[in-house]
Design a protein around this motif. Sequence first.
Motif, PDB file in Angstrom:
ATOM      1  N   GLN A   1      48.814  82.420  44.384  1.00 50.76           N
ATOM      2  CA  GLN A   1      49.515  82.398  42.817  1.00 50.76           C
ATOM      3  C   GLN A   1      50.807  81.688  42.267  1.00 50.76           C
ATOM      4  O   GLN A   1      51.051  81.095  41.767  1.00 50.76           O
ATOM      5  N   TYR A   2      52.144  82.258  43.491  1.00 46.10           N
ATOM      6  CA  TYR A   2      52.989  82.211  43.520  1.00 46.10           C
ATOM      7  C   TYR A   2      53.181  80.793  43.085  1.00 46.10           C
ATOM      8  O   TYR A   2      54.170  79.941  42.956  1.00 46.10           O
ATOM      9  N   VAL A   3      52.461  79.928  44.622  1.00 43.79           N
ATOM     10  CA  VAL A   3      52.689  78.584  44.487  1.00 43.79           C
ATOM     11  C   VAL A   3      51.858  77.861  44.173  1.00 43.79           C
ATOM     12  O   VAL A   3      52.966  77.078  43.057  1.00 43.79           O
ATOM     13  N   ALA A   4      50.827  78.382  43.344  1.00 45.16           N
ATOM     14  CA  ALA A   4      50.380  77.723  42.850  1.00 45.16           C
ATOM     15  C   ALA A   4      50.827  77.392  41.250  1.00 45.16           C
ATOM     16  O   ALA A   4      51.523  76.279  40.217  1.00 45.16           O
ATOM     17  N   THR A   5      51.676  78.228  40.778  1.00 48.11           N
ATOM     18  CA  THR A   5      52.243  78.958  39.968  1.00 48.11           C
ATOM     19  C   THR A   5      53.545  77.763  39.509  1.00 48.11           C
ATOM     20  O   THR A   5      54.121  76.872  38.435  1.00 48.11           O
TER      21      THR A   5
END
Length: 59
Positions: free
Chosen positions: A28-32
């Motif tokens: 989620q952090y990477v995608a955001t």
Amino acid sequence: MAKIAFTFLWVTILVIVNKALDDITWAQYVATFLLGGLYAILLSKVKVLNGKPASEEPK
């Protein structure tokens, strides 16, 4: 108006991606991060979203 519509579309995409990666916090952090960077690049490079007419040449 195009910038507002593009932002709402981008927020929808971000929410869908985050829901799909619900149990994988690091993803989620990477995608955001990646989607935020892509949003900033598109907002600055696409002339229609930048508020300039498409026929105007950059200086």
